[in-house]
Write an enzyme that holds these catalytic residues in place. Structure first.
Site, PDB file in Angstrom:
ATOM      1  N   ARG B  16      -3.024  22.486  91.010  1.00  0.00           N
ATOM      2  CA  ARG B  16      -3.956  21.630  91.404  1.00  0.00           C
ATOM      3  C   ARG B  16      -3.845  21.154  92.969  1.00  0.00           C
ATOM      4  O   ARG B  16      -4.760  21.427  93.774  1.00  0.00           O
ATOM      5  CB  ARG B  16      -3.703  20.129  90.872  1.00  0.00           C
ATOM      6  CG  ARG B  16      -4.804  19.167  91.050  1.00  0.00           C
ATOM      7  CD  ARG B  16      -4.677  18.120  91.945  1.00  0.00           C
ATOM      8  NE  ARG B  16      -3.428  17.642  92.023  1.00  0.00           N
ATOM      9  CZ  ARG B  16      -2.785  16.978  93.008  1.00  0.00           C
ATOM     10  NH1 ARG B  16      -3.520  16.745  94.144  1.00  0.00           N
ATOM     11  NH2 ARG B  16      -1.741  16.440  93.056  1.00  0.00           N
ATOM     12  N   HIS B 217       8.764  13.042  93.730  1.00  0.00           N
ATOM     13  CA  HIS B 217       7.454  13.858  94.261  1.00  0.00           C
ATOM     14  C   HIS B 217       7.930  14.049  95.638  1.00  0.00           C
ATOM     15  O   HIS B 217       7.654  12.966  96.545  1.00  0.00           O
ATOM     16  CB  HIS B 217       6.020  13.037  94.023  1.00  0.00           C
ATOM     17  CG  HIS B 217       5.017  13.939  94.277  1.00  0.00           C
ATOM     18  ND1 HIS B 217       4.216  14.438  93.618  1.00  0.00           N
ATOM     19  CD2 HIS B 217       4.414  13.985  95.748  1.00  0.00           C
ATOM     20  CE1 HIS B 217       3.358  15.341  94.205  1.00  0.00           C
ATOM     21  NE2 HIS B 217       3.357  15.111  95.244  1.00  0.00           N
ATOM     22  N   HIS B 219       7.658  16.476  99.413  1.00  0.00           N
ATOM     23  CA  HIS B 219       7.177  17.565 100.017  1.00  0.00           C
ATOM     24  C   HIS B 219       8.183  18.068 101.084  1.00  0.00           C
ATOM     25  O   HIS B 219       9.190  17.168 101.155  1.00  0.00           O
ATOM     26  CB  HIS B 219       5.970  16.719 100.832  1.00  0.00           C
ATOM     27  CG  HIS B 219       4.851  16.621  99.917  1.00  0.00           C
ATOM     28  ND1 HIS B 219       3.504  17.588 100.193  1.00  0.00           N
ATOM     29  CD2 HIS B 219       4.621  15.650  99.167  1.00  0.00           C
ATOM     30  CE1 HIS B 219       2.639  17.237  99.273  1.00  0.00           C
ATOM     31  NE2 HIS B 219       3.435  16.170  98.584  1.00  0.00           N
ATOM     32  N   CYS B 250      -1.093  21.836 103.626  1.00  0.00           N
ATOM     33  CA  CYS B 250      -2.623  21.562 104.069  1.00  0.00           C
ATOM     34  C   CYS B 250      -2.700  22.373 105.436  1.00  0.00           C
ATOM     35  O   CYS B 250      -2.412  21.991 106.581  1.00  0.00           O
ATOM     36  CB  CYS B 250      -2.663  20.016 104.387  1.00  0.00           C
ATOM     37  SG  CYS B 250      -4.628  19.824 104.608  1.00  0.00           S
ATOM     38  N   ASN B 263       4.609  20.992  98.919  1.00  0.00           N
ATOM     39  CA  ASN B 263       5.423  20.470  98.037  1.00  0.00           C
ATOM     40  C   ASN B 263       6.912  21.219  97.816  1.00  0.00           C
ATOM     41  O   ASN B 263       6.816  22.400  98.243  1.00  0.00           O
ATOM     42  CB  ASN B 263       4.985  20.434  96.454  1.00  0.00           C
ATOM     43  CG  ASN B 263       3.791  19.521  96.319  1.00  0.00           C
ATOM     44  OD1 ASN B 263       3.108  19.482  97.243  1.00  0.00           O
ATOM     45  ND2 ASN B 263       3.838  18.741  95.463  1.00  0.00           N
TER      46      ASN B 263
END
Lengths: 317, 317
Positions: B16, B217, B219, B250, B263
């Site tokens: 995703r 979570h 990065h 990105c 990530n």
């Protein structure tokens, strides 16, 4: 919270490790500009070039000229690497070079044979001769490295005892000569280390030489480099070799799936330290500029992360 | 040595996060092959696609078809992401999807406004409505995320109290509803975390909800991701979102110096765990194959390291 050292020192290896590993040669002016950009960030030691066979490593054929043209900044040592007597003599003959007395120990036979054409034991004797050479020349004996101290692609796993044996042997050698035990570096030459093993091996070395400064030479071969630095800091380690932009990987050296990653990245690790309140004495913004310069010179994307994302300084205002 | 969890669980977000962030669209067959390669490695949860506006994110327009064509492996949950009711309804209508009840909290006004068009407080009320919706539908409420829990590019530093306020508020909301407090995730959405801050914030959350499972979570925006994982493991954290090959950066989003890193990398972090004797339940060689597949599909070098260097298994024989 952890007990971390108050200050951490990074020794920059990018100009030597980085360009030596690349296939091309790079203009002397570019390399000098990078060295100066690095020194301007506050780095206290920058390894600038190596004195190895120009036939084997044509990228470093102009090392004497490079040193001759250095404009030295106060507070920075500009060092070189040599592997044999002829290299050492070429290095010593250079203007501007800061000669640091260092030796390198091996712990697996196949790697010692491949790099030195001699056994682990024979290499130890050779390093003894280096120590005596430094003493005779009045060069302080400052650094001892154990390469593949965590494991070796050629020789397999390396037991802790292989490392502590070197420590014990070197303690005796220094005692015999009435010289100080040097900074003792564990080098994870091939990316075998993990954070817990870092702690275990540093603990084992420190038990034998509690007063010695311990350094780490780490590669980020498998993405564990930053965690290894943090684990070492938790053990009080305050001395790391590193490369700007993560230079030093070997993009062409027989890895089926692309290049192995290089050294731990100077600016990323300095950022981590500073964010945790650990002083590095470095100007992060200037380091990031140096990393971007390195990438422009090399001409392909390098591994550093902070050079893309930037520091947090601007966003804290 | 540290007290680490015996087992760590990684929730895969690559299919995703990764494809959503890329500019191109990628064939459904390729994405299905990647999801299957990931599930084959033993991952217990794979986030496969999002249900957002096909106009905003054309890469995810075919999410229903993707789920319809999944061949599910036992032991793996195949989840999706939605941000509003219409997305949720599209997700729920899918064959094969595993619906996990989750909510997302904000801690800075500018990021809440930009992503939600509402204030932090208004968003909390909306999340309450989601919790009630899950309860009404019999969907277990499993996960609560705090985004930019360590700092925000738009809102600046985030105090610890902003995170603990959410915890307290959610404790009350769960008590009112007589439901279990969910797994509580701190998301370092913009790469502000460092290992010591990880420890500090996890400690603060745990003090309020000692029985709750805490997830991260993370990065790897600034090269500190691996150290952050290790620091969290030292606090007993055993639940991490991650992306195969480090997908999720990105590459085009307005970063002057190239893409922000993605990530934390599933296979690199799983390798670190396994090397430290922490079980992941994952087949590292299969994960590496999945990472290489991801790179072939995306068609440019990705951030993962282990996928280039390989594991140490062969060299230990």
């Amino acid at each position: 919270m952890s007990m971390l050292p108050r200050r951490v020192e990074f020794h920059e290896e990018g100009p030597r490790e980085g360009f030596q590993m690349e296939k091309g040669t790079y203009p002397l002016d570019d390399r000098l500009a990078l060295i100066d950009a690095l020194a301007a960030s506050g780095l206290r030691q920058v390894q600038c070039a190596s004195f190895v066979s120009p036939r084997a490593v044509p990228q470093m054929a102009d090392s004497p000229e490079l040193f001759a043209r250095l404009r030295k900044r106060p507070g920075t040592r500009y060092t070189g690497l040599w592997l044999n007597e002829s290299g050492f003599e070429r290095a010593r003959a250079c203007d501007n070079i800061d000669i640091d007395g260092k030796v390198v120990f091996y712990v697996t036979e196949p790697f010692s044979q491949r790099n030195n054409n001699c056994s682990v034991a024979e290499n130890r004797e050779r390093q003894l001769a280096w120590i005596d050479r430094y003493i005779a020349l009045g060069i302080p004996f400052e650094q001892a490295y154990v390469v593949t101290a965590f494991g070796c692609n050629l020789g397999g796993p390396v037991p802790v005892s292989a490392v502590t044996d070197v420590v014990r042997w070197l303690v005796d050698a220094c005692a015999d000569r009435r010289i100080r035990f040097p900074a003792f570096y564990l080098a994870d030459t091939m990316g075998w280390a993990n954070p817990e093993e870092i702690k275990r091996r540093i603990g084992a070395v420190r038990e034998l030489v509690p007063q010695a400064r311990i350094g780490l030479h780490l590669h980020d071969t498998r993405g564990v480099g930053g965690a290894n630095v943090y684990a070492a800091m938790q053990m009080g380690v305050d001395l790391f070799d590193s490369s700007v932009a993560g230079l030093g990987g070997c993009p062409f050296a027989g890895h089926k799936h692309g290049g192995a990653a290089g050294n731990i990245c100077t600016e990323d690790m300095a950022f981590m330290c500073e964010e945790m309140g650990v002083d590095t004495g470095l100007d992060l913004e200037q380091l990031v500029e140096a990393a971007r310069l390195a990438e422009r010179i090399i001409g392909r994307p390098l591994n550093g992360r902070l050079m893309r994302s930037g520091t947090l300084a601007a966003m804290r205002c």
